[in-house]
Motif scaffolding. Structure first.
Motif, mmCIF file in Angstrom:
data_model
loop_
_atom_site.group_PDB
_atom_site.id
_atom_site.type_symbol
_atom_site.label_atom_id
_atom_site.label_comp_id
_atom_site.label_asym_id
_atom_site.label_seq_id
_atom_site.Cartn_x
_atom_site.Cartn_y
_atom_site.Cartn_z
ATOM 1 N N ALA A 209 0.834 -1.207 0.000
ATOM 2 C CA ALA A 209 0.000 0.000 0.000
ATOM 3 C C ALA A 209 0.867 1.255 0.000
ATOM 4 O O ALA A 209 0.590 2.215 -0.741
ATOM 5 C CB ALA A 209 -0.928 -0.013 1.214
ATOM 6 N N LEU A 210 1.922 1.261 0.815
ATOM 7 C CA LEU A 210 2.816 2.411 0.848
ATOM 8 C C LEU A 210 3.668 2.472 -0.412
ATOM 9 O O LEU A 210 3.923 3.561 -0.944
ATOM 10 C CB LEU A 210 3.706 2.338 2.089
ATOM 11 C CG LEU A 210 4.694 3.488 2.289
ATOM 12 C CD1 LEU A 210 3.985 4.831 2.222
ATOM 13 C CD2 LEU A 210 5.419 3.329 3.620
ATOM 14 N N ARG A 211 4.101 1.329 -0.905
ATOM 15 C CA ARG A 211 4.859 1.332 -2.162
ATOM 16 C C ARG A 211 4.043 1.946 -3.290
ATOM 17 O O ARG A 211 4.557 2.689 -4.119
ATOM 18 C CB ARG A 211 5.280 -0.096 -2.525
ATOM 19 C CG ARG A 211 6.434 -0.643 -1.705
ATOM 20 C CD ARG A 211 7.019 -1.867 -2.371
ATOM 21 N NE ARG A 211 6.058 -2.961 -2.428
ATOM 22 C CZ ARG A 211 6.037 -3.990 -1.602
ATOM 23 N NH1 ARG A 211 6.924 -4.071 -0.619
ATOM 24 N NH2 ARG A 211 5.143 -4.951 -1.739
ATOM 25 N N ARG A 212 2.758 1.605 -3.330
ATOM 26 C CA ARG A 212 1.888 2.137 -4.378
ATOM 27 C C ARG A 212 1.795 3.664 -4.287
ATOM 28 O O ARG A 212 1.814 4.352 -5.321
ATOM 29 C CB ARG A 212 0.507 1.488 -4.265
ATOM 30 C CG ARG A 212 -0.389 1.758 -5.453
ATOM 31 C CD ARG A 212 -1.536 0.749 -5.528
ATOM 32 N NE ARG A 212 -2.198 0.560 -4.250
ATOM 33 C CZ ARG A 212 -2.195 -0.590 -3.556
ATOM 34 N NH1 ARG A 212 -1.551 -1.643 -4.037
ATOM 35 N NH2 ARG A 212 -2.840 -0.695 -2.413
ATOM 36 N N CYS A 213 1.689 4.192 -3.084
ATOM 37 C CA CYS A 213 1.631 5.651 -2.908
ATOM 38 C C CYS A 213 2.925 6.309 -3.381
ATOM 39 O O CYS A 213 2.896 7.357 -4.048
ATOM 40 C CB CYS A 213 1.387 5.987 -1.440
ATOM 41 S SG CYS A 213 -0.257 5.557 -0.839
ATOM 42 N N LEU A 214 4.068 5.720 -3.041
ATOM 43 C CA LEU A 214 5.345 6.296 -3.445
ATOM 44 C C LEU A 214 5.519 6.232 -4.964
ATOM 45 O O LEU A 214 6.046 7.162 -5.576
ATOM 46 C CB LEU A 214 6.488 5.565 -2.745
ATOM 47 C CG LEU A 214 6.572 5.781 -1.227
ATOM 48 C CD1 LEU A 214 7.652 4.904 -0.620
ATOM 49 C CD2 LEU A 214 6.850 7.245 -0.907
ATOM 50 N N ARG A 215 5.071 5.147 -5.579
ATOM 51 C CA ARG A 215 5.149 5.059 -7.037
ATOM 52 C C ARG A 215 4.289 6.149 -7.683
ATOM 53 O O ARG A 215 4.672 6.760 -8.682
ATOM 54 C CB ARG A 215 4.670 3.686 -7.517
ATOM 55 C CG ARG A 215 5.576 2.528 -7.141
ATOM 56 C CD ARG A 215 5.151 1.264 -7.877
ATOM 57 N NE ARG A 215 5.527 0.079 -7.131
ATOM 58 C CZ ARG A 215 4.701 -0.700 -6.463
ATOM 59 N NH1 ARG A 215 3.408 -0.420 -6.441
ATOM 60 N NH2 ARG A 215 5.142 -1.768 -5.820
ATOM 61 N N GLN A 216 3.114 6.375 -7.119
ATOM 62 C CA GLN A 216 2.216 7.380 -7.672
ATOM 63 C C GLN A 216 2.817 8.779 -7.552
ATOM 64 O O GLN A 216 2.728 9.587 -8.492
ATOM 65 C CB GLN A 216 0.863 7.326 -6.956
ATOM 66 C CG GLN A 216 -0.177 8.275 -7.519
ATOM 67 C CD GLN A 216 -1.525 8.113 -6.838
ATOM 68 O OE1 GLN A 216 -1.703 7.231 -5.996
ATOM 69 N NE2 GLN A 216 -2.466 8.962 -7.189
ATOM 70 N N GLU A 217 3.429 9.079 -6.413
ATOM 71 C CA GLU A 217 4.070 10.383 -6.242
ATOM 72 C C GLU A 217 5.206 10.572 -7.238
ATOM 73 O O GLU A 217 5.393 11.655 -7.803
ATOM 74 C CB GLU A 217 4.580 10.527 -4.807
ATOM 75 C CG GLU A 217 3.477 10.667 -3.777
ATOM 76 C CD GLU A 217 4.037 10.872 -2.391
ATOM 77 O OE1 GLU A 217 5.280 11.017 -2.261
ATOM 78 O OE2 GLU A 217 3.249 10.897 -1.437
ATOM 79 N N ARG A 218 5.980 9.515 -7.458
ATOM 80 C CA ARG A 218 7.079 9.603 -8.419
ATOM 81 C C ARG A 218 6.542 9.839 -9.831
ATOM 82 O O ARG A 218 7.089 10.647 -10.590
ATOM 83 C CB ARG A 218 7.910 8.321 -8.364
ATOM 84 C CG ARG A 218 9.110 8.296 -9.288
ATOM 85 C CD ARG A 218 9.995 7.124 -8.950
ATOM 86 N NE ARG A 218 9.244 5.869 -8.908
ATOM 87 C CZ ARG A 218 9.687 4.759 -8.325
ATOM 88 N NH1 ARG A 218 10.866 4.745 -7.719
ATOM 89 N NH2 ARG A 218 8.962 3.661 -8.330
ATOM 90 N N ALA A 219 5.459 9.144 -10.178
ATOM 91 C CA ALA A 219 4.872 9.334 -11.498
ATOM 92 C C ALA A 219 4.314 10.742 -11.663
ATOM 93 O O ALA A 219 4.416 11.349 -12.742
ATOM 94 C CB ALA A 219 3.776 8.297 -11.732
ATOM 95 N N GLU A 220 3.716 11.294 -10.608
ATOM 96 C CA GLU A 220 3.166 12.651 -10.665
ATOM 97 C C GLU A 220 4.267 13.673 -10.913
ATOM 98 O O GLU A 220 4.075 14.639 -11.659
ATOM 99 C CB GLU A 220 2.425 12.977 -9.368
ATOM 100 C CG GLU A 220 1.093 12.283 -9.213
ATOM 101 C CD GLU A 220 0.051 12.833 -10.167
ATOM 102 O OE1 GLU A 220 0.206 13.985 -10.619
ATOM 103 O OE2 GLU A 220 -0.898 12.109 -10.483
ATOM 104 N N ARG A 221 5.427 13.476 -10.310
ATOM 105 C CA ARG A 221 6.526 14.417 -10.506
ATOM 106 C C ARG A 221 7.048 14.366 -11.940
ATOM 107 O O ARG A 221 7.460 15.379 -12.497
ATOM 108 C CB ARG A 221 7.677 14.118 -9.546
ATOM 109 C CG ARG A 221 7.510 14.691 -8.179
ATOM 110 C CD ARG A 221 8.825 14.742 -7.446
ATOM 111 N NE ARG A 221 9.589 13.515 -7.606
ATOM 112 C CZ ARG A 221 9.440 12.424 -6.871
ATOM 113 N NH1 ARG A 221 8.523 12.420 -5.918
ATOM 114 N NH2 ARG A 221 10.180 11.364 -7.065
ATOM 115 N N LYS A 222 7.060 13.175 -12.531
ATOM 116 C CA LYS A 222 7.587 13.031 -13.887
ATOM 117 C C LYS A 222 6.603 13.489 -14.946
ATOM 118 O O LYS A 222 7.002 13.774 -16.071
ATOM 119 C CB LYS A 222 7.961 11.565 -14.133
ATOM 120 C CG LYS A 222 9.144 11.082 -13.298
ATOM 121 C CD LYS A 222 9.480 9.640 -13.626
ATOM 122 C CE LYS A 222 10.688 9.182 -12.829
ATOM 123 N NZ LYS A 222 11.047 7.756 -13.122
#
Length: 431
Positions: free
Chosen positions: A364-377
Motif C-alpha cells: 500500500a505504501l509502495r503504491r503511494c510512493l510510485r504514484q508520487e514519483r509518477a506525478e513528478r515526472k
C-alpha cells in the motif's frame, strides 16, 4: 520503549507441535528471526492447542523500579494488539533472555530476573490471560519460572539443544526461515563506531555549516534536496558495482564503509534531515535499487558519529522501510527500533513501526510512493494568464437606485468596474 509485535512465522498449514520448556526455548530464535539477546519476549497463544499468535519484544529495563510499569504496559499491549488482529489470546509464554555480566553466573541472572518474571505473570493474570510458561535463557541454558519439579527443571538449569538439531530447526529450514544471528549483531550493523570517528565528526560539522543555512533559508532548499538525492544515487551505483567479497556481516559492512568518503556521508546525512528529501529517497524501496539503498542507509547510520547520533533516525528509518519492503521484517524492526530509541517522536519511524506491527502489507505504501514519483515526472501545463473580469451594471438595477451626488460623474464607477469612495461613503454605481 522499543516494542516489536512479531507476526506469526510459519503459515497455519505448517503445524509444529512443541512439547515442554526445552522445545519452547529452542523455538524462540525461529519465532523471532534472530536470537533476542537482552530482551523480554512475550508470545500470545490461541485456541485449545496453543497456536502461536502475536509476539512482542522489549529490551529488559536496567532498573528494577521500572519493572512494574513495563510489565503492565507489555501485557496490555500484547492483549489489545491480539484483539485488534482478530482474537483475544488464551494464554501467553514469556521469555527473559540475558547473558551474564562480568563476574555473574547464568543462575544468578535467572534469580535476579525472577521478580520481573513474576510481575509479568501478575500483569497478564490481571487481564484474565494466564502465563502458561515463563523461561529464562542465559549463557546457553534455560530455566522455568513456572515448574517447581527439579527432576525436569533442576536448579542449575538445562542446556539448550545444539543449533539446528531440533524439530523446529528442521521445520524452519524446510520453510526457508532463517535466523539472522543475535539482536546484538544486527544492531551493530547500524550503530556508529565507538569511540566516535573524529574525522567523520569534522566532516559533519563542515557539512552542517554549509547546508543547514541553505535548507532553513528556504530559497535553496529544493536545490539542496536535488544535490542530496543526486549524490545518494551516485553512492548507490558505486555500492552496486562493488558487491561484498565476504558473507560475513562485519567484513561486508567494512567494505561498504571504504566506498563512501567522510564528506560524501556527511552531505547525504545532513541533506536527509529535510523531510521532503527523505521521503523522495524512500522511493528506492524495490527492484534493483533496494539492495544498494539498504547498504547505503546502513552505512550512513554508522556514520552518525558523536553528537550527530541525533541525525541517525533518518537513515535508520529508511533502512527499516527498505528492509520491510523487501520482506526482511526482523531487520526492519531492529532498524526502526533503533530509530525510535534515538528519537521516540520521529513520526516516520512511528508510522512504519505501527504498520509493521499491525501486519499491514507494505505494498500500500509502495503504491503511494510510485504514484508520487509518477506525478513528478508527468509534465504539468503552464498556467494560462487571464485578464481580470470587469462587471457592468445592469440597467434595470441601476434605474432603481437614487440620483448620484452632485460631484459624482455619472457612469465613471461603472466604467471602471468598481465603486469609489466619496466624502467617507461608498460610491454607488450609476448608469
Amino acid at each position: 520503549m522499543n516494542k516489536h509485535h512479531e507476526p506469526t512465522g510459519p503459515s497455519a498449514d505448517d503445524q509444529i507441535t512443541l512439547r515442554g520448556p526445552a522445545e519452547l526455548a529452542d523455538a524462540l530464535p525461529y519465532l523471532m528471526g534472530f536470537h533476542p539477546t537482552d530482551s523480554v519476549v512475550m508470545v500470545a497463544l490461541h485456541g485449545r492447542r496453543g497456536r502461536f499468535g502475536g509476539r512482542l519484544r522489549l529490551g529488559i529495563p536496567r532498573s528494577p523500579r521500572e519493572w512494574p510499569f513495563v510489565s503492565d504496559q507489555l501485557a496490555e499491549c500484547l492483549v489489545t494488539g491480539s484483539e485488534r488482529r482478530g482474537g483475544r489470546p488464551d494464554g501467553i509464554v514469556v521469555f527473559l533472555c540475558q547473558d551474564p555480566a562480568d563476574g555473574e553466573s547464568a543462575r544468578q541472572v535467572m534469580e535476579r530476573l525472577r521478580p520481573f518474571a513474576q510481575r509479568l505473570r501478575t500483569a497478564c493474570g490481571a487481564l484474565d490471560v494466564p502465563v502458561f510458561e515463563a523461561l529464562c535463557i542465559s549463557d546457553g541454558r534455560y530455566w522455568s519460572y513456572c515448574c517447581p519439579d527439579e527432576r525436569c527443571c533442576p536448579p542449575d538449569g538445562n542446556v539448550l539443544a545444539l543449533p539446528g538439531t531440533s524439530v523446529m530447526a528442521a521445520a524452519a529450514a524446510y520453510a526457508g526461515i532463517q535466523v539472522r544471528g543475535t539482536l546484538r549483531d544486527m544492531e551493530a550493523r547500524l550503530a556508529p563506531r565507538q569511540p566516535a570517528d573524529q574525522e567523520q565528526v569534522r566532516a559533519l560539522d563542515a557539512a552542517g555549516l554549509a547546508l543547514v543555512p541553505r535548507i532553513l533559508g528556504g530559497a535553496e532548499r529544493e536545490q539542496v534536496g536535488a544535490e542530496t538525492l543526486g549524490l545518494a544515487r551516485r553512492l548507490m551505483k558505486r555500492l552496486g558495482e562493488n558487491k561484498p567479497d565476504s558473507a560475513s556481516w562485519p567484513d561486508a559492512d567494512a567494505g561498504d564503509d571504504t566506498l563512501i568518503s567522510h564528506d560524501e556521508a556527511a552531505a547525504v546525512i545532513l541533506g536527509l534531515q529535510d523531510r521532503e528529501t527523505r521521503d523522495r529517497a524512500a522511493e528506492w524501496m524495490e527492484g534493483p535499487d533496494a539492495e544498494s539503498a539498504l547498504r547505503l542507509w546502513r552505512a550512513l547510520a554508522r556514520r552518525c558519529a558523536g553528537a550527530y547520533e541525533t541525525h541517525a533516525p533518518a537513515p535508520l528509518t529508511l533502512a527499516g522501510w527498505v528492509a520491510w519492503s523487501t520482506g526482511d521484517e526482523p531487520g526492519a524492526r531492529v532498524a526502526l527500533g533503533r530509530a525510535l530509541r534515538s528519537d521516540p517522536e520521529y513520526t516516520f519511524a512511528q508510522l512504519l513501526h505501527q504498520a509493521c506491527n499491525e501486519g499491514l502489507d507494505p505494498e500500500a505504501l509502495r503504491r503511494c510512493l510510485r504514484q508520487e514519483r509518477a506525478e513528478r515526472k508527468r509534465p504539468h501545463p503552464r498556467p494560462v494568464r487571464t485578464r481580470p473580469v470587469t462587471r457592468s451594471v445592469r440597467p434595470q438595477a441601476a434605474a432603481k437606485r437614487s440620483t448620484p451626488p452632485a460631484k459624482a460623474r455619472p457612469g465613471a464607477a461603472a466604467a471602471r468596474g468598481r465603486t469609489r469612495r466619496q466624502d467617507g461613503q461608498r460610491g454607488r454605481s450609476e448608469r
